[in-house]
Design a protein around this motif. Structure first.
Motif: not given
Length: 251
Positions: A88-101, A119-123, A193-196, A215-219
């Motif tokens: 997915l990163v190779a395809q979009t060149r964006c930061t990607v996440h998985v979040g668990l409920l 870098r996104m503020p997520s961790r 400033g962040i969209r996803c 995720s990506t920057l709104s700019l």
């Protein structure tokens, strides 16, 4: 092409039993001779990998269920998701996440960064709210009205940014769109400033347990441009769900 080996045929029959309960349907699904299927089924029943009900139908037996249980107990979502996220990163060149409920929140369990200078503020390990994130809204869209109302009452929908949905009406209207189009959007609702864009992940029972986001920057990209990445998010979620044992309903 060489003919299937005895092991191949046995696995074909066992796989068919997971989807078909009637003998004739198993024969049709495998393409094997009736006598071959009958012999294999008898052996699988004898060894408790398949069980036969009083009406003659077949279903997974206790040994197959035990194996599945042991396998699922040891499944690590982050490990399963990582190769999909890399693609997915190779395809979009964006930061990607998985979040668990996790109750009324979700927790980042995987993150891969794109080739960007920021870098996104997520961790990984960070918890976040559901009503103002793409991952969270993808998960909330799977809840029925009663469960959703209970979540809204418990959390109160606090604001993270001026664009956060803080009323039940606004959130429910957004979630209705999520259900219709099959993905969720976060338009600077959690971080300025962040969209996803995000899509839900199901486990082997069909339960929505997590979601994958891009995720990506709104700019860099408008919300319309972010929405164009939805098919990639949906396909990634589908692959991760399949790796967890989820079988999509057939139409």
């Amino acid at each position: 092409m060489s003919s299937p080996s005895a092991i191949d045929k046995t696995l074909m029959v066992l796989d068919a039993v997971l989807e078909h309960s009637r003998f004739t349907d198993v024969v049709n699904a495998t393409g094997l001779a009736k006598s071959t299927v009958h012999r294999i089924m008898a052996s699988l029943v004898e060894h408790e990998f398949v069980a036969q009900a009083e009406d003659g139908s077949y279903h997974p037996g206790p040994k197959a269920l035990r194996l599945a249980g042991h396998a699922l107990t040891n499944v690590d979502l982050a490990t399963v998701a990582r190769p999909v996220l890399a693609d997915l990163v190779a395809q979009t060149r964006c930061t990607v996440h998985v979040g668990l409920l996790n109750g009324d929140e979700a927790i980042y369990v995987a993150r891969l960064d794109g080739p960007k200078p920021y870098r996104m503020p997520s961790r990984v390990g960070k918890a976040f709210w559901l009503h103002c994130t793409g991952i969270g809204k993808a998960l909330l869209a799977e809840k029925d009205d009663e469960a959703l109302d209970a979540h809204i009452t418990r959390t109160g929908l606090p604001a993270r940014t001026p664009l956060t949905h803080t009323t039940a009406a606004a959130l429910k209207a957004d979630l209705a769109q999520v259900r219709t189009r099959g993905y969720a959007l976060d338009d600077e609702e959690n971080e300025p400033g962040i969209r996803c864009v995000a899509s839900v992940i199901h486990d082997h029972t069909g339960t929505a347990i997590a979601a994958v986001s891009i995720s990506t920057l709104s700019l860099e990209q408008s919300i319309a441009q972010v929405a164009l990445m939805a098919p990639a998010a949906i396909e990634a979620a589908r692959k991760i769900s399949a790796a967890l044992g989820y079988m999509e309903p057939t139409s």
